[in-house]
Design an enzyme around this catalytic site. Sequence first.
Site, mmCIF file in Angstrom:
data_model
loop_
_atom_site.group_PDB
_atom_site.id
_atom_site.type_symbol
_atom_site.label_atom_id
_atom_site.label_comp_id
_atom_site.label_asym_id
_atom_site.label_seq_id
_atom_site.Cartn_x
_atom_site.Cartn_y
_atom_site.Cartn_z
ATOM 1 N N SER A 131 10.783 -51.933 16.276
ATOM 2 C CA SER A 131 11.015 -51.900 17.707
ATOM 3 C C SER A 131 10.558 -53.332 17.955
ATOM 4 O O SER A 131 11.008 -53.912 19.324
ATOM 5 C CB SER A 131 9.627 -51.214 18.298
ATOM 6 O OG SER A 131 8.486 -51.559 17.774
ATOM 7 N N LYS B 119 6.344 -60.128 22.070
ATOM 8 C CA LYS B 119 6.922 -59.090 22.351
ATOM 9 C C LYS B 119 6.560 -58.449 23.598
ATOM 10 O O LYS B 119 5.330 -58.410 24.080
ATOM 11 C CB LYS B 119 6.580 -57.771 21.011
ATOM 12 C CG LYS B 119 7.297 -56.775 21.166
ATOM 13 C CD LYS B 119 6.730 -55.745 19.844
ATOM 14 C CE LYS B 119 7.531 -54.590 19.761
ATOM 15 N NZ LYS B 119 6.918 -53.787 18.465
ATOM 16 N N SER C 237 7.769 -51.640 12.172
ATOM 17 C CA SER C 237 8.401 -52.243 13.453
ATOM 18 C C SER C 237 8.731 -53.588 13.470
ATOM 19 O O SER C 237 9.172 -54.412 14.227
ATOM 20 C CB SER C 237 7.650 -51.767 14.771
ATOM 21 O OG SER C 237 8.062 -50.323 15.111
#
Length: 471
Positions: A159, A84, A183
């Site tokens: 996210s 990420k 997320s």
Amino acid sequence: MVSSHPNRAYGLCPDAVTLHAAIAGKEVSARDALEACLAAIDDRNDAINAVVYEDRAGARAQADACDGAEDCFGPLQGVPVTIKECFDWAGHPTTWGDPDRSNCIAETDSHVVSRLKTAGAIIIGKTNIPPYLSDWETANPLFGQTRNPHDPSRSAGGSSGGSAAAVASGMSYIDIGSDQGGSIRYPAHCCGVFGLKPSWGEISLAGHSPLNELREPDIGAAGPLARSARDIALALSVLRSKPASDKESLPKKIKIAQLPTLSGCPIDTRYQQAFDRFTDRLRNTGTTVVQAQPDIDFERATEVMNLLVRAETSRKTELVADYRVRQQLEPATNNKLAERNAKGTALSHRDWLILHEERLEMCRKVAWFFEEFDVLLCPASAGPAPRFRFANDAASRTVQVNGNDMPILKLHMLYMLGSLLYLPACVMPIGDRIEGMPVGVQLVGSFGSDDLLLAAASAFNGSGVIQMGRG
């Protein structure tokens, strides 16, 4: 070579465990495995936009070194992975989706990157995020929007939307995301992959802060997204901050609780039916599944979670506010959820301690619940991945449930147990599709029962490996 997998669109092997064994046995080269992932990026990333930064030269050099090595074979040796965007990777940018940070180069590795390197993983690059991880959609002005690999008109979630989309489309075998209020879990559900939000503190979030904070954050957790439950277990073994005790195996007679319908978070009827079919399949194997829930007020617990999450991110609020001013974004107005967020951001330390004491009482009650049950099955969302929608503010974002708009922040009620109460929670695909989209189920366990939870996910999944999305 490993024989072709009929449901595999890209990649030499269906999952990382199979690939690692094939590389160790010299049936597959690490370079060929990497090139297959890069081919998937070349073929699909323009439409999906999951991978937003690459170091192909570095990855190829790593793969070639792996193929030339005679020993030092790590648990992820030669396996192509992504991370990420918000995790620091020394020598590479960490932007947090903010154009003003486009030249911010990390000086040191985050904990997860350090562990991946030590394990021999081949880091391809970074995956997309919303700015400062502040939305349920994955889009930012620096890199653009990430689309769902199964249908580009749909959301990949947020996210960790880029993480889930990369794994689901064959660009990466494993990605490392982060989860504070769903997320990892929400994007895993949207994209049809496995995702683990581990027990709090299981994996360090060092090197995951735009403020370069040294402390471990409250509630937040790092965790893997992958193609199989066993890949998640492998990644967890690599990323753990400290060695695990003996792995837990499933008891011969596992007892499962199914979360009843929660009035505060309506579920789409079609998804509820798919969820019920999944539990029926478990019952047909002789597994005990009964409707039950911990003796806590889910409405109040969700409110406490929202307040403590906002308190945790309060130092980041100025960064987000400055970003929104630069992007000429107006705040949400006349929104009770936005008002609650503002209250949490301004929480005093005294009030935080009061809420924390309330949380610990909830933790005690949930621990009693897991003395009777091994796993709690919960919905992973309110329905399938929604249509991609732009929204000015996350507190204003809605999703369609049975034809009606529902504030997306109501989904926190489904993710609250894992987030507020520190518990491990794993999302796994269940095979059903709604409007062509995969759907999953969330497995929640007692604190520290991560290995047992993953053993359950592997047993419940049957074949154990997902079908990657083709769009």
